[in-house]
Design a protein around this motif. Structure first.
Motif, mmCIF file in Angstrom:
data_model
loop_
_atom_site.group_PDB
_atom_site.id
_atom_site.type_symbol
_atom_site.label_atom_id
_atom_site.label_comp_id
_atom_site.label_asym_id
_atom_site.label_seq_id
_atom_site.Cartn_x
_atom_site.Cartn_y
_atom_site.Cartn_z
ATOM 1 N N THR A 89 0.917 -1.372 0.475
ATOM 2 C CA THR A 89 -0.086 -0.423 0.154
ATOM 3 C C THR A 89 0.430 0.887 -0.241
ATOM 4 O O THR A 89 2.186 0.990 0.250
ATOM 5 C CB THR A 89 -0.997 -0.162 1.351
ATOM 6 N N HIS A 109 -1.273 6.070 1.370
ATOM 7 C CA HIS A 109 -2.947 5.180 1.665
ATOM 8 C C HIS A 109 -2.698 4.894 2.927
ATOM 9 O O HIS A 109 -3.453 3.530 3.454
ATOM 10 C CB HIS A 109 -3.633 4.289 0.805
ATOM 11 N N TYR A 161 -8.015 -0.729 2.938
ATOM 12 C CA TYR A 161 -7.677 -2.393 2.698
ATOM 13 C C TYR A 161 -9.155 -2.610 2.047
ATOM 14 O O TYR A 161 -9.741 -2.257 3.336
ATOM 15 C CB TYR A 161 -7.137 -3.424 4.054
ATOM 16 N N ASN A 162 -9.405 -3.858 1.988
ATOM 17 C CA ASN A 162 -10.569 -4.369 1.309
ATOM 18 C C ASN A 162 -11.317 -5.402 1.733
ATOM 19 O O ASN A 162 -12.692 -5.122 1.909
ATOM 20 C CB ASN A 162 -10.605 -4.639 -0.541
ATOM 21 N N ASP A 163 -10.526 -6.353 2.130
ATOM 22 C CA ASP A 163 -10.501 -7.138 2.941
ATOM 23 C C ASP A 163 -9.944 -7.894 3.891
ATOM 24 O O ASP A 163 -8.668 -8.208 3.313
ATOM 25 C CB ASP A 163 -10.996 -7.923 1.212
#
Length: 431
Positions: free
Chosen positions: A100, A104, A110-112
């Protein structure tokens, strides 16, 4: 997994892929060896298919299962080194959120998290099992990504398991690849960031009760992993001589003193918790360790931290399981260094370990006191242990051989052999 199933896994739709993966996970949850994959190059084909799917964004719904399968497969060391390559490790780092960008750095990026955790578990297995994976991770910035993510640890959105496996990966990397330690410690300022995490965990503990700061299960587990990483970074031979007494070492001792005065819930974690703290203390010199003692409001030396180490030693001497040498030598080493560096510590420890002798009719190794237990080790078959115990008792008596022997001198001549053996060890300590 046969060839037909591999073909379905590679070319099937999302539903087929998920079905095959779920079956594999259920069947092999407790499997650690996959000898059947050695036929027809199936092992490499399966790994290749799983990484192919991980690199396909349209199959995102099965990425967690792909990673879970890789976690199980990576338990088997067979041909693992030949499978490893930098592209696959890079995929795992991406899925673990260790690529990352700095812009950010927030948990919401974090998506998942389930995918992140599974990726970290795979990395942990690979580092443990494969020297090739270790070599790749030393050069590709794995440690950089973890140190960068330490800034997120105060964010409550970041799950405990992400932090825990971050530290697990960093521990394995610094334990199995010593060459990376200077980079983590000096270039990435790992000591500073990891001590900040220990500070953060202390602040998150429960306070105000009669037991002082109480650390709960997740806090204890994370702090133990951080302590183990710090041990790798400060192990003797890795620190520069000028680092021994610098502000970082002093701050580390201050933090560890606070940790020694904590308790854990459940209490069953306390022994392992103290063990990790004391192991780390063995890496520091006596000139720094003397700061475990502070002056309290009454202007008297506060020996609470030393008392905890003595009590830990006493409890470990009563334990029957495991290696006694590995179990107690760190605590004795810390007490020895503290006693040599501080007159106040030496006097306090001597009062506990070698109180005035009252009973002259009992062998010095017979009984349940700390003195008795340590004396019984003077005839241990483990030479390193018995020499360390002799050196410790020797230091408590101002390193005076005559005074040492007087401690154990008894009227009954049957104690002669114990006294002579101890005297020989004392002479050895000063040679």
């Amino acid at each position: 997994m046969d060839s037909a199933t591999l073909t379905r896994l590679e070319s099937g739709n999302l539903s087929d892929i998920k079905s095959i993966l779920h079956f594999f996970l259920q069947r092999h949850a407790q499997t650690f060896s996959f000898s059947e994959l050695n036929q027809d190059d199936r092992r490499k084909k399966l790994w290749s298919i799983l990484f192919k799917h991980l690199n396909n964004p349209s199959l995102g719904d099965c990425h967690e299962d792909c990673l879970a399968c890789l976690r199980i497969l990576s338990r088997d060391k067979c041909n693992l080194d030949s499978l490893m390559n930098s592209q696959w490790i890079e995929t795992l780092l991406l899925k673990a959120g260790l690529r990352t960008s700095e812009n950010h750095m927030e948990a919401a990026a974090y998506n998942d998290f389930a995918v992140v955790i599974e990726s970290l578990k795979v990395l942990s297995n690979l580092l443990f099992q494969s020297p090739q994976a270790q070599a790749i991770c030393c050069k590709n910035g794995t440690a950089d990504g973890i140190i960068q993510r330490l800034r997120l640890y105060s964010d409550h959105q970041l799950p405990h398991m992400v932090k825990f496996f971050d530290m697990k990966v960093l521990f394995l990397l610094t334990a199995l690849s010593p060459d990376i330690r200077p980079r983590v410690r000096d270039n990435l300022h790992g000591l500073i960031y990891l001590m900040e995490i220990l500070d953060l965990i202390l602040k998150q503990g429960t306070t105000g009760g009669p037991m002082g700061i109480v650390l709960h299960e997740e806090q204890v587990l994370l702090s133990c992993e951080v302590l183990k990483v710090l041990f790798n970074l400060t192990v003797r031979g890795n620190l520069r001589p000028e680092d021994e007494d610098d502000s970082l070492s002093l701050r580390l001792v201050e933090i560890l003193r606070e940790y020694l005065l904590c308790t854990t819930l459940p209490l069953s974690f306390l022994d392992s918790f103290y063990s990790n703290i004391i192991n780390l203390l063995t890496n520091l010199s006596g000139s720094v360790l003397k700061h475990l003692v502070v002056i309290d409001n009454s202007q008297a030396p506060n020996m609470d931290a030393i008392a905890v180490i003595l009590n830990f030693l006493d409890n470990r001497l009563d334990q029957k399981q495991g290696s006694l040498t590995e179990s107690i030598m760190p605590a004795i080493t810390v007490l020895l260094e503290c006693s040599r560096s501080s007159r106040e510590v030496r006097k306090y420890v001597r009062q506990i370990v070698l109180p005035p002798l009252r009973d002259t009719h009992t062998r010095p190794e017979e009984g349940n006191t700390l003195r008795n237990k340590l004396c019984s080790l003077l005839t241990s078959p483990h030479s390193h242990l018995k020499d360390l115990v002799a050196e410790f008792l020797f230091a408590l008596c101002k390193e005076n051989g005559k005074k040492n022997c007087q401690i154990f001198l008894h009227i009954n001549i049957r104690f002669y052999s114990t006294i002579v053996h101890f005297y020989i060890l004392c002479v050895k300590c000063t040679s």
